[in-house]
Design a protein around this motif. Sequence first.
Motif, PDB file in Angstrom:
ATOM      1  N   GLU A 149      16.739 -63.898   3.687  1.00 59.43           N
ATOM      2  CA  GLU A 149      15.629 -63.363   4.473  1.00 59.43           C
ATOM      3  C   GLU A 149      15.987 -62.001   5.066  1.00 59.43           C
ATOM      4  O   GLU A 149      15.142 -61.100   5.117  1.00 59.43           O
ATOM      5  N   ILE A 150      17.231 -61.847   5.504  1.00 57.40           N
ATOM      6  CA  ILE A 150      17.681 -60.564   6.040  1.00 57.40           C
ATOM      7  C   ILE A 150      17.661 -59.510   4.926  1.00 57.40           C
ATOM      8  O   ILE A 150      17.203 -58.385   5.132  1.00 57.40           O
ATOM      9  N   ALA A 151      18.126 -59.873   3.739  1.00 61.09           N
ATOM     10  CA  ALA A 151      18.118 -58.939   2.610  1.00 61.09           C
ATOM     11  C   ALA A 151      16.689 -58.513   2.273  1.00 61.09           C
ATOM     12  O   ALA A 151      16.423 -57.334   2.035  1.00 61.09           O
ATOM     13  N   LYS A 152      15.761 -59.457   2.261  1.00 61.59           N
ATOM     14  CA  LYS A 152      14.355 -59.128   1.984  1.00 61.59           C
ATOM     15  C   LYS A 152      13.832 -58.118   3.000  1.00 61.59           C
ATOM     16  O   LYS A 152      13.147 -57.159   2.641  1.00 61.59           O
TER      17      LYS A 152
ATOM     18  N   THR B  21      22.027 -52.662  -4.179  1.00 58.74           N
ATOM     19  CA  THR B  21      22.785 -53.904  -4.133  1.00 58.74           C
ATOM     20  C   THR B  21      23.239 -54.183  -2.703  1.00 58.74           C
ATOM     21  O   THR B  21      23.739 -53.282  -2.032  1.00 58.74           O
ATOM     22  N   LEU B  22      23.052 -55.414  -2.257  1.00 55.55           N
ATOM     23  CA  LEU B  22      23.560 -55.867  -0.965  1.00 55.55           C
ATOM     24  C   LEU B  22      24.564 -56.983  -1.205  1.00 55.55           C
ATOM     25  O   LEU B  22      24.350 -57.842  -2.066  1.00 55.55           O
ATOM     26  N   GLU B  23      25.635 -56.943  -0.429  1.00 55.72           N
ATOM     27  CA  GLU B  23      26.631 -58.001  -0.521  1.00 55.72           C
ATOM     28  C   GLU B  23      27.041 -58.383   0.900  1.00 55.72           C
ATOM     29  O   GLU B  23      27.526 -57.544   1.655  1.00 55.72           O
ATOM     30  N   PHE B  24      26.809 -59.629   1.264  1.00 55.05           N
ATOM     31  CA  PHE B  24      27.167 -60.121   2.585  1.00 55.05           C
ATOM     32  C   PHE B  24      28.518 -60.813   2.502  1.00 55.05           C
ATOM     33  O   PHE B  24      28.766 -61.599   1.578  1.00 55.05           O
ATOM     34  N   SER B  25      29.381 -60.553   3.470  1.00 53.87           N
ATOM     35  CA  SER B  25      30.665 -61.235   3.526  1.00 53.87           C
ATOM     36  C   SER B  25      30.439 -62.693   3.912  1.00 53.87           C
ATOM     37  O   SER B  25      29.370 -63.072   4.414  1.00 53.87           O
ATOM     38  N   ALA B  26      31.464 -63.509   3.715  1.00 53.42           N
ATOM     39  CA  ALA B  26      31.380 -64.913   4.112  1.00 53.42           C
ATOM     40  C   ALA B  26      31.145 -65.021   5.619  1.00 53.42           C
ATOM     41  O   ALA B  26      30.383 -65.879   6.079  1.00 53.42           O
TER      42      ALA B  26
ATOM     43  N   ALA C 181      29.566 -62.840   7.535  1.00 51.55           N
ATOM     44  CA  ALA C 181      28.173 -62.471   7.813  1.00 51.55           C
ATOM     45  C   ALA C 181      27.235 -63.610   7.429  1.00 51.55           C
ATOM     46  O   ALA C 181      26.302 -63.928   8.173  1.00 51.55           O
ATOM     47  N   LYS C 182      27.480 -64.235   6.286  1.00 54.34           N
ATOM     48  CA  LYS C 182      26.634 -65.359   5.874  1.00 54.34           C
ATOM     49  C   LYS C 182      26.726 -66.498   6.881  1.00 54.34           C
ATOM     50  O   LYS C 182      25.721 -67.129   7.208  1.00 54.34           O
ATOM     51  N   GLY C 183      27.930 -66.754   7.394  1.00 55.21           N
ATOM     52  CA  GLY C 183      28.104 -67.788   8.405  1.00 55.21           C
ATOM     53  C   GLY C 183      27.356 -67.444   9.682  1.00 55.21           C
ATOM     54  O   GLY C 183      26.683 -68.294  10.274  1.00 55.21           O
ATOM     55  N   PHE C 184      27.477 -66.199  10.107  1.00 60.52           N
ATOM     56  CA  PHE C 184      26.789 -65.748  11.319  1.00 60.52           C
ATOM     57  C   PHE C 184      25.279 -65.873  11.169  1.00 60.52           C
ATOM     58  O   PHE C 184      24.575 -66.241  12.102  1.00 60.52           O
ATOM     59  N   LEU C 185      24.785 -65.562   9.984  1.00 61.65           N
ATOM     60  CA  LEU C 185      23.340 -65.610   9.720  1.00 61.65           C
ATOM     61  C   LEU C 185      22.847 -67.019   9.411  1.00 61.65           C
ATOM     62  O   LEU C 185      21.657 -67.215   9.168  1.00 61.65           O
ATOM     63  N   GLN C 186      23.746 -67.977   9.408  1.00 60.90           N
ATOM     64  CA  GLN C 186      23.426 -69.395   9.211  1.00 60.90           C
ATOM     65  C   GLN C 186      22.581 -69.641   7.967  1.00 60.90           C
ATOM     66  O   GLN C 186      21.565 -70.332   7.996  1.00 60.90           O
ATOM     67  N   GLY C 187      22.974 -69.016   6.867  1.00 57.67           N
ATOM     68  CA  GLY C 187      22.284 -69.229   5.602  1.00 57.67           C
ATOM     69  C   GLY C 187      20.991 -68.452   5.431  1.00 57.67           C
ATOM     70  O   GLY C 187      20.306 -68.625   4.425  1.00 57.67           O
ATOM     71  N   GLN C 188      20.649 -67.610   6.378  1.00 57.39           N
ATOM     72  CA  GLN C 188      19.401 -66.843   6.304  1.00 57.39           C
ATOM     73  C   GLN C 188      19.614 -65.442   5.733  1.00 57.39           C
ATOM     74  O   GLN C 188      18.757 -64.569   5.913  1.00 57.39           O
ATOM     75  N   HIS C 189      20.731 -65.216   5.046  1.00 60.32           N
ATOM     76  CA  HIS C 189      21.036 -63.876   4.535  1.00 60.32           C
ATOM     77  C   HIS C 189      20.002 -63.385   3.517  1.00 60.32           C
ATOM     78  O   HIS C 189      19.757 -62.196   3.412  1.00 60.32           O
TER      79      HIS C 189
ATOM     80  N   ILE D 233      13.498 -58.924  -6.045  1.00 58.49           N
ATOM     81  CA  ILE D 233      14.749 -59.169  -5.345  1.00 58.49           C
ATOM     82  C   ILE D 233      15.374 -60.388  -5.999  1.00 58.49           C
ATOM     83  O   ILE D 233      14.730 -61.433  -6.124  1.00 58.49           O
ATOM     84  N   VAL D 234      16.630 -60.240  -6.429  1.00 56.70           N
ATOM     85  CA  VAL D 234      17.293 -61.303  -7.172  1.00 56.70           C
ATOM     86  C   VAL D 234      18.665 -61.552  -6.566  1.00 56.70           C
ATOM     87  O   VAL D 234      19.406 -60.607  -6.279  1.00 56.70           O
ATOM     88  N   GLU D 235      19.013 -62.827  -6.388  1.00 56.31           N
ATOM     89  CA  GLU D 235      20.378 -63.180  -6.015  1.00 56.31           C
ATOM     90  C   GLU D 235      21.141 -63.477  -7.300  1.00 56.31           C
ATOM     91  O   GLU D 235      20.767 -64.374  -8.065  1.00 56.31           O
ATOM     92  N   LEU D 236      22.174 -62.708  -7.540  1.00 57.95           N
ATOM     93  CA  LEU D 236      22.976 -62.858  -8.754  1.00 57.95           C
ATOM     94  C   LEU D 236      23.954 -64.017  -8.597  1.00 57.95           C
ATOM     95  O   LEU D 236      24.262 -64.433  -7.472  1.00 57.95           O
TER      96      LEU D 236
END
Length: 78
Positions: free
Chosen positions: A46-49, A29-34, A36-44, A8-11
Amino acid sequence: MPTSFLEIVELPDGRIVLRRADEEEALVTLEFSADAKGFLQGQHIEIAKAMFNVGVQMAGRLAEGGDVGMDEDPRVLH
């Protein structure tokens, strides 16, 4: 799909991909919107994993001919 190690790689552009360790091409490929990233408080990450983990498990069950709980009827994805 041939057996190989997956990573798993963050590009640099923020997308998160699942790919074979020996290849550059993304399998998923997963892409979180800004938002969604805000809602997840930087844990995106872990959610992707977790999302990739469940997806790989389901793919393994399908490959073994197992049931993953899918019905014949169309499903609403949300």
